[in-house]
Design a protein around this motif. Sequence first.
Motif, PDB file in Angstrom:
ATOM      1  N   VAL A 478      63.222 -38.596  20.599  1.00 53.17           N
ATOM      2  CA  VAL A 478      62.245 -39.684  20.629  1.00 53.17           C
ATOM      3  C   VAL A 478      61.401 -39.532  21.896  1.00 53.17           C
ATOM      4  O   VAL A 478      61.949 -39.532  23.005  1.00 53.17           O
ATOM      5  CB  VAL A 478      62.932 -41.058  20.624  1.00 53.17           C
ATOM      6  N   PRO A 479      60.073 -39.378  21.769  1.00 53.39           N
ATOM      7  CA  PRO A 479      59.218 -39.217  22.957  1.00 53.39           C
ATOM      8  C   PRO A 479      59.375 -40.399  23.915  1.00 53.39           C
ATOM      9  O   PRO A 479      59.556 -41.551  23.483  1.00 53.39           O
ATOM     10  CB  PRO A 479      57.807 -39.146  22.369  1.00 53.39           C
ATOM     11  N   ASN A 480      59.300 -40.103  25.210  1.00 53.45           N
ATOM     12  CA  ASN A 480      59.561 -41.149  26.210  1.00 53.45           C
ATOM     13  C   ASN A 480      58.458 -42.186  26.310  1.00 53.45           C
ATOM     14  O   ASN A 480      58.622 -43.212  26.966  1.00 53.45           O
ATOM     15  CB  ASN A 480      59.825 -40.522  27.589  1.00 53.45           C
ATOM     16  N   PHE A 481      57.296 -41.938  25.660  1.00 50.89           N
ATOM     17  CA  PHE A 481      56.211 -42.920  25.743  1.00 50.89           C
ATOM     18  C   PHE A 481      56.336 -44.008  24.678  1.00 50.89           C
ATOM     19  O   PHE A 481      55.569 -44.968  24.688  1.00 50.89           O
ATOM     20  CB  PHE A 481      54.848 -42.232  25.618  1.00 50.89           C
ATOM     21  N   THR A 482      57.271 -43.870  23.755  1.00 55.63           N
ATOM     22  CA  THR A 482      57.382 -44.859  22.673  1.00 55.63           C
ATOM     23  C   THR A 482      58.028 -46.138  23.188  1.00 55.63           C
ATOM     24  O   THR A 482      58.755 -46.145  24.193  1.00 55.63           O
ATOM     25  CB  THR A 482      58.211 -44.294  21.512  1.00 55.63           C
ATOM     26  N   GLY A 483      57.750 -47.218  22.491  1.00 56.16           N
ATOM     27  CA  GLY A 483      58.335 -48.502  22.838  1.00 56.16           C
ATOM     28  C   GLY A 483      57.636 -49.207  23.983  1.00 56.16           C
ATOM     29  O   GLY A 483      58.100 -50.244  24.451  1.00 56.16           O
ATOM     30  N   ARG A 484      56.544 -48.659  24.475  1.00 54.92           N
ATOM     31  CA  ARG A 484      55.826 -49.250  25.589  1.00 54.92           C
ATOM     32  C   ARG A 484      54.520 -49.904  25.120  1.00 54.92           C
ATOM     33  O   ARG A 484      53.883 -49.429  24.202  1.00 54.92           O
ATOM     34  CB  ARG A 484      55.460 -48.200  26.648  1.00 54.92           C
ATOM     35  N   GLY A 485      54.134 -50.931  25.797  1.00 59.72           N
ATOM     36  CA  GLY A 485      52.825 -51.530  25.575  1.00 59.72           C
ATOM     37  C   GLY A 485      51.861 -51.068  26.633  1.00 59.72           C
ATOM     38  O   GLY A 485      52.097 -50.070  27.327  1.00 59.72           O
ATOM     39  N   ILE A 486      50.749 -51.776  26.811  1.00 58.82           N
ATOM     40  CA  ILE A 486      49.765 -51.419  27.844  1.00 58.82           C
ATOM     41  C   ILE A 486      50.262 -51.874  29.195  1.00 58.82           C
ATOM     42  O   ILE A 486      50.709 -53.016  29.364  1.00 58.82           O
ATOM     43  CB  ILE A 486      48.395 -52.062  27.510  1.00 58.82           C
ATOM     44  N   ARG A 487      50.204 -50.978  30.166  1.00 59.64           N
ATOM     45  CA  ARG A 487      50.683 -51.307  31.506  1.00 59.64           C
ATOM     46  C   ARG A 487      49.770 -52.348  32.179  1.00 59.64           C
ATOM     47  O   ARG A 487      48.573 -52.376  31.955  1.00 59.64           O
ATOM     48  CB  ARG A 487      50.699 -50.054  32.374  1.00 59.64           C
ATOM     49  N   ALA A 488      50.381 -53.129  33.024  1.00 55.08           N
ATOM     50  CA  ALA A 488      49.584 -54.038  33.865  1.00 55.08           C
ATOM     51  C   ALA A 488      48.761 -53.205  34.853  1.00 55.08           C
ATOM     52  O   ALA A 488      49.194 -52.130  35.281  1.00 55.08           O
ATOM     53  CB  ALA A 488      50.487 -54.990  34.618  1.00 55.08           C
ATOM     54  N   LEU A 489      47.587 -53.689  35.220  1.00 55.59           N
ATOM     55  CA  LEU A 489      46.712 -52.917  36.112  1.00 55.59           C
ATOM     56  C   LEU A 489      47.370 -52.643  37.460  1.00 55.59           C
ATOM     57  O   LEU A 489      47.141 -51.599  38.088  1.00 55.59           O
ATOM     58  CB  LEU A 489      45.391 -53.657  36.314  1.00 55.59           C
ATOM     59  N   ASN A 490      48.196 -53.559  37.910  1.00 52.96           N
ATOM     60  CA  ASN A 490      48.839 -53.378  39.202  1.00 52.96           C
ATOM     61  C   ASN A 490      50.302 -52.972  39.074  1.00 52.96           C
ATOM     62  O   ASN A 490      51.064 -53.054  40.021  1.00 52.96           O
ATOM     63  CB  ASN A 490      48.757 -54.676  40.033  1.00 52.96           C
ATOM     64  N   GLY A 491      50.675 -52.529  37.856  1.00 50.39           N
ATOM     65  CA  GLY A 491      52.063 -52.189  37.628  1.00 50.39           C
ATOM     66  C   GLY A 491      52.416 -50.783  38.092  1.00 50.39           C
ATOM     67  O   GLY A 491      51.584 -49.993  38.453  1.00 50.39           O
TER      68      GLY A 491
END
Length: 491
Positions: A478-491
Amino acid sequence: MQAVSKVAIIGGGVIGGGWVARFLLNGIDVALYDPAPDALVKVTGLIDNAERAYDELLGIHRPPKGTLSLAADIETAVRGADFIQESAPENIDLKQSILAEIDRHAPTSALICSSTSGLRPTDLQKNLSYPERFMVGHPFNPVYLLPLVEICGGEQTSADSKSRAAEIYQSLGMKPLVLRKEIDAFIADRLLEAYWREALWLVKDGIATVEEIDDAIRYGAGLRWAMMGTFQVYRIAGGDAGMQHFLSQFGPSLKWPWTKLMDVPELDDDFINLIAQQSDDQAGDLSIKELEQIRDTGLVGFLKVLQKLDWGAGEVLDDYETALKASRPTAELDLQHPLPLFKTNIKSDWIDYNGHMTEHRYLQLFGETTDELLTYIGMDAAYLADGHSVYTLETHLRHLKEVAQGERVSVTTQLLGLDSKRVRILHVMTLDRSEEVLATAEQMLMHVDTNAGSASEFGSGLAAPLSTIWSAHQHLQVPNFTGRGIRALNG
């Protein structure tokens, strides 16, 4: 329908080359005979134009291209052919000679058609040993795009031959129009000639230039004609009372001396030079190839609009595309890898002001891939009619690389999770020529009872194939980018 595996094209000019392209792009092998030394170069240019147009028109539904061979003579070209299309110059003696040679060497079961735009088939079949299989199959330029083909038999042409030819043309995405009676120039060219005569007089008499006459058509009647013929347009003009009212109101004007249809202006050198110069001015810096591509792009656009309306030539296109989809062999997919479900080329109307595919088209391609997955697992019209479907709950799309017009892309699909009502999937779009990843889309799909308007468990028809795929895919990385949403600008 009679299966056609090999076609012979005799004459590779604009019309003959257009026939070569239409047959080749329908997966049929073509043998071409043309004595001109540059015949192959010219035909190759037409095939390139046709492929460009078919990529826009049909995309992935286009069958694998047939093989083109250049024959040394007519006998070699027609050997083993199922269908022969003659497209030699409009010279009756030349055509009779060529057709007699075709008839002498072609298999007796092969149909023979002429692309002539005006010569009578009875005159052309005089010297044939098997005249019953000969007829006119008159197309329109560009042959690879315009669907109309007029079928006109001669006195000795059999009804069966005309019927077989119509089926073959129809299988190529064409609209065969079988004439009820033999007549010079058939139907469409007689109508076009009436317009052409009057247009020449308007130029000759200094009323209008060639560009102004073309504008009178392309900004007016021509737009209507793509939708409806003259009679249907005039029916509408008659209002609720229809054609009867139109004829009673405008019929008397037909007796007024508006046109010069029975006279032809003398095409002397001065007049020819005038028309040629005005035509050069109209074209400006555009080459013939550029004009052909502009024409083809416009025709593809018209055809796609008409297809959405299921009207006229669009209805023919829709039937053709449906037949192509149905005839595509179902590939056995390797479930140990992400599923290669979708391929396409990037269309011209998908391009934005930056010269690359616009963002909503990425979602469109991923949506079409989801449709391919649902079709693969068995969600068909009957399943939908039974009150069940699959809806998209959530999509997370990542734009990673730009992609330009004409590029070919592929999309694979991996199952990331499955329960009784939902399936989580990952689409990955790559560029065919480099395998670069262009974009990804992670989606959550839910099975729905459309009658109740609520979530429901997958029916056994879908649950079983999904379980089979999931049993293989749950072991994939499973690719490590899955399950994520859009990052916060300051995250």
